[in-house]
Design a protein around this motif. Structure first.
Motif, PDB file in Angstrom:
ATOM      1  N   GLU A 111       2.461   8.680   3.117  1.00 11.61           N
ATOM      2  CA  GLU A 111       2.723   7.664   2.034  1.00 11.61           C
ATOM      3  C   GLU A 111       3.257   6.177   2.763  1.00 11.61           C
ATOM      4  O   GLU A 111       2.990   5.232   2.249  1.00 11.61           O
ATOM      5  CB  GLU A 111       3.316   7.850   0.882  1.00 11.61           C
ATOM      6  CG  GLU A 111       5.054   7.890   0.965  1.00 11.61           C
ATOM      7  CD  GLU A 111       5.446   9.061   1.739  1.00 11.61           C
ATOM      8  OE1 GLU A 111       4.938   9.382   2.882  1.00 11.61           O
ATOM      9  OE2 GLU A 111       6.504   9.807   1.424  1.00 11.61           O
ATOM     10  N   PHE A 114       0.649   3.272   3.784  1.00 13.47           N
ATOM     11  CA  PHE A 114       0.077   2.727   2.371  1.00 13.47           C
ATOM     12  C   PHE A 114       0.874   1.770   1.745  1.00 13.47           C
ATOM     13  O   PHE A 114       0.770   0.807   1.269  1.00 13.47           O
ATOM     14  CB  PHE A 114      -0.313   3.785   1.644  1.00 13.47           C
ATOM     15  CG  PHE A 114      -0.614   3.494   0.079  1.00 13.47           C
ATOM     16  CD1 PHE A 114      -1.822   2.871   0.055  1.00 13.47           C
ATOM     17  CD2 PHE A 114       0.192   3.758  -0.870  1.00 13.47           C
ATOM     18  CE1 PHE A 114      -2.490   2.368  -1.501  1.00 13.47           C
ATOM     19  CE2 PHE A 114      -0.315   3.175  -2.175  1.00 13.47           C
ATOM     20  CZ  PHE A 114      -1.405   2.406  -2.457  1.00 13.47           C
ATOM     21  N   ILE A 120      -3.700  -2.200   3.662  1.00 10.05           N
ATOM     22  CA  ILE A 120      -4.022  -0.659   3.435  1.00 10.05           C
ATOM     23  C   ILE A 120      -4.268  -0.449   1.931  1.00 10.05           C
ATOM     24  O   ILE A 120      -3.110  -0.556   1.276  1.00 10.05           O
ATOM     25  CB  ILE A 120      -3.244   0.361   3.967  1.00 10.05           C
ATOM     26  CG1 ILE A 120      -3.339   0.208   5.350  1.00 10.05           C
ATOM     27  CG2 ILE A 120      -3.522   1.727   3.542  1.00 10.05           C
ATOM     28  CD1 ILE A 120      -2.354   1.060   6.300  1.00 10.05           C
ATOM     29  N   ARG A 121      -5.619  -0.366   1.098  1.00 11.90           N
ATOM     30  CA  ARG A 121      -5.527  -0.642  -0.149  1.00 11.90           C
ATOM     31  C   ARG A 121      -5.680   0.782  -0.937  1.00 11.90           C
ATOM     32  O   ARG A 121      -5.408   0.819  -2.155  1.00 11.90           O
ATOM     33  CB  ARG A 121      -6.876  -1.522  -0.482  1.00 11.90           C
ATOM     34  CG  ARG A 121      -7.266  -2.742   0.442  1.00 11.90           C
ATOM     35  CD  ARG A 121      -6.171  -3.733  -0.359  1.00 11.90           C
ATOM     36  NE  ARG A 121      -6.929  -4.151  -1.384  1.00 11.90           N
ATOM     37  CZ  ARG A 121      -6.506  -5.322  -1.803  1.00 11.90           C
ATOM     38  NH1 ARG A 121      -6.289  -6.264  -1.235  1.00 11.90           N
ATOM     39  NH2 ARG A 121      -7.103  -5.926  -3.157  1.00 11.90           N
ATOM     40  N   LEU A 123      -4.763   5.329  -0.662  1.00 12.95           N
ATOM     41  CA  LEU A 123      -4.237   6.260   0.394  1.00 12.95           C
ATOM     42  C   LEU A 123      -5.292   7.017   1.098  1.00 12.95           C
ATOM     43  O   LEU A 123      -4.902   7.590   2.241  1.00 12.95           O
ATOM     44  CB  LEU A 123      -3.570   7.522  -0.704  1.00 12.95           C
ATOM     45  CG  LEU A 123      -2.023   6.919  -1.126  1.00 12.95           C
ATOM     46  CD1 LEU A 123      -1.484   7.828  -2.241  1.00 12.95           C
ATOM     47  CD2 LEU A 123      -1.288   7.125  -0.102  1.00 12.95           C
ATOM     48  N   GLU A 124      -6.277   7.234   0.406  1.00 10.90           N
ATOM     49  CA  GLU A 124      -7.549   7.700   1.167  1.00 10.90           C
ATOM     50  C   GLU A 124      -7.815   7.086   2.463  1.00 10.90           C
ATOM     51  O   GLU A 124      -8.088   7.498   3.707  1.00 10.90           O
ATOM     52  CB  GLU A 124      -9.029   7.680   0.366  1.00 10.90           C
ATOM     53  CG  GLU A 124      -8.918   8.444  -0.989  1.00 10.90           C
ATOM     54  CD  GLU A 124      -7.842   7.917  -2.105  1.00 10.90           C
ATOM     55  OE1 GLU A 124      -7.549   6.816  -2.211  1.00 10.90           O
ATOM     56  OE2 GLU A 124      -7.203   8.809  -2.801  1.00 10.90           O
TER      57      GLU A 124
END
Lengths: 377, 377
Positions: A111, A114, A120-121, A123-124
């Motif tokens: 996490e 992110f 970084i938009r 979590l993927e």
């Protein structure tokens, strides 16, 4: 250029003496190194002072001697492929595990990036690197029954209670002072330090954390609260920053292609990058180089050999002498390094292939992993 | 005395009209009540205006009619035994579940009080109330296949990813403005709103949250970020505060014995507390009372009957008339209430006994619970 060292940014000319003073850590002394050497052949990064600073490493060794023991903890926040610089803390950690046969906890804070990075938009975006990073880590060669690799989001149930206990002891004021948080920092980032501190309490023994010195702020907070919670202040050993190809300023960064050698780079890519980008301390012309010699202090190829890739002390001394005297040319030095790195990466890739089969053991089925999934800390 | 209304403190004379304006919510209009009444006999707390304010309740009903549906969410942070005031949001929630046959999520944030209260020194201090509180909640009579009761720390793995996504969207600045956090607030408390918001995203439908109006700040934040995350802004209905025995200022508090009737109070305790502590709007002497009558506006016994314990509209009107005219004395009014409460508590205790056998269904084995344990949101 002034230096800046936080867990999220390292820039400028790093004055390590000053960092030791500012952070309040201790230099790893000759005496301490001799002591370490009595347990096993010193790792090159210790011998050459790449790991240069520590907190309570002496107490860790005392605990080891009295039979109390200690444990290791380190980690990696995935957001892209791993480069050589990312591997060094794991390599020294392996040395400690091999030498002292102790448990090791490897946190994958899936996490953190992110929360920390605006661009970084989802979590993927970081999740797709998790498995690849874990395989690179396993390839280093840890003991699968004494090592537990866990992702924060998967392991959250087992960590959250302890994170809450830690969080209650840390005010925004403290977090602000230590990490430079502002009013615009998101509330996940503000809480995150609690999650990174949790594993230091996985055992009621002293924890030893090998990492680059930019992670030290977390350990400072841990040390402020640990004893009031009935645990040990964590110990740590700190490395310098692995210099980027472009020169010995800041640290190797994933965001600049020309700065890093990735663990997945082919032999040709390694050759190309080092030939093209590795900052040279050699003379501007062959004539000048032969006359005045090269400067090993700023030569990245030499520095990389010195830090990790040429373990043989006689050989590195000879290279230094020949390069500084002008006998060895930059091209020759670079070729030597390229061969070393490519041999290293070939071995690494073999290890990474084997790692596929081991991943379950480290995460779930190994002796330590099984114990850890049964516990809620 | 100025009023103060935050999730952690309610004090002063509450001006509910002013709260609607300050919080930017909507009054529950007659029209809306008539609409609700078309689905089932209106709950007394709606009829009498104890639930007085809402957000998007009209849209919830629209979604219900078009077949999109909606779901319910409420909760309780354990830190001691439950009193009558704690039960009211659950009772209205039951009315909604019975009337609309929808899923209900009941959060037991078993970290919140520990984080919020300086004098709670360990999680164990609140943990010992968790099961007892859950039994009290189950006793209200929810549908075990449409209701999921979860403790944040047990369910953390399933919630943490969503909490992280929420947290990234909330700056300290926002949390400070909405909750009044300061530099001395601990970093767990700062993160906690993300955990309370998570369940509003358990389904991709509109969520309806019955709660006292002091919880609204959480929903304000949720509504700021929900659509950007691909979810609905949550709806809510807000109650006034259940008046403490000592008078209609602030809200019933667990910390003052003389303020609350606990669900575990014996008939004798109920009688004693109401006779001794319930603030009376009656005259100072019988003579004065017979002449001038009682003031139902400030009389706690009357208010309790009005809010919840006398559902019969004719009867409450008659009581009002007789008390205000001086025909009914304070002692008579109190006796009437005591009987009502004791009958209510006797039923509640029976329900609580039955709850023991249902707890697993609500937490793990019921239809909704099973689905929820298989999902990571």
């Amino acid at each position: 250029m002034g230096m800046k060292v936080t867990p999220w940014e390292v820039s400028g000319h790093i004055n390590y003496e000053k960092l030791i003073k500012e952070f309040g850590t201790s230099r790893i002394t000759k005496g301490l190194l001799e002591k370490l050497a009595s347990y096993g052949k010193l790792n090159v990064m210790l011998r050459r002072g790449f790991f240069f600073s520590h907190r309570d490493l002496d107490l860790v060794l005392k605990d080891y001697e009295t039979g109390k023991g200690f444990f290791l903890y380190t980690g990696r926040a995935p957001s892209g492929p791993m480069h050589l610089g990312h591997l060094l803390p794991f390599m020294i950690t392996k040395w400690f595990q091999d030498t002292f046969k102790v448990n090791l906890y490897i946190q994958i804070p899936d996490e953190e990036k992110f929360l920390a990075k605006r661009d970084i938009r989802s979590l993927e975006e970081t999740d797709r690197w998790v498995k690849d990073n874990i395989l690179d880590i396993i390839a280093v060669g840890f003991d699968p029954n004494r090592t537990f690799i866990f992702q924060n989001r998967e392991y959250a149930k087992n960590m959250y209670s302890m994170a809450v206990k830690i969080a209650k002891k840390v005010t925004f004021s403290t977090a602000k002072a230590v990490f430079g948080f502002t009013n615009e920092t998101n509330i996940g980032m503000i809480f995150y330090p609690a999650m990174q501190i949790v594993p230091t309490f996985f055992e009621k023994k002293r924890c030893l954390i090998p990492s680059a010195i930019d992670q030290d702020p977390y350990w400072r907070i841990q040390r402020d609260i640990a004893e009031s919670m009935g645990y040990y202040k964590t110990a740590a050993i700190h490395s310098k920053f692995f210099p980027p190809l472009s020169g010995i300023i800041g640290k190797m960064s994933s965001s600049k292609q020309e700065d890093a050698i990735y663990l997945s780079d082919s032999p040709e890519e390694v050759r190309y990058k080092i030939m093209r980008y590795a900052f040279s301390g050699g003379g501007a012309t062959i004539k000048e180089h032969r006359e005045k010699g090269g400067n090993t202090e700023v030569d990245v190829a030499y520095q990389w050999l010195y830090i990790i890739f040429e373990e043989n002390d006689n050989k590195i001394a000879k290279i230094k002498e020949e390069y500084e005297s002008g006998k060895m040319l930059t091209g020759e030095l670079k070729n030597y390094l390229i061969e070393k790195i490519n041999r290293f990466l070939e071995e690494h890739r073999k290890g990474k292939k084997r790692a596929e089969k081991l991943i379950d053991k480290f995460k779930h089925d190994g002796k330590l992993a099984r114990e850890m999934w049964e516990r809620v800390i």
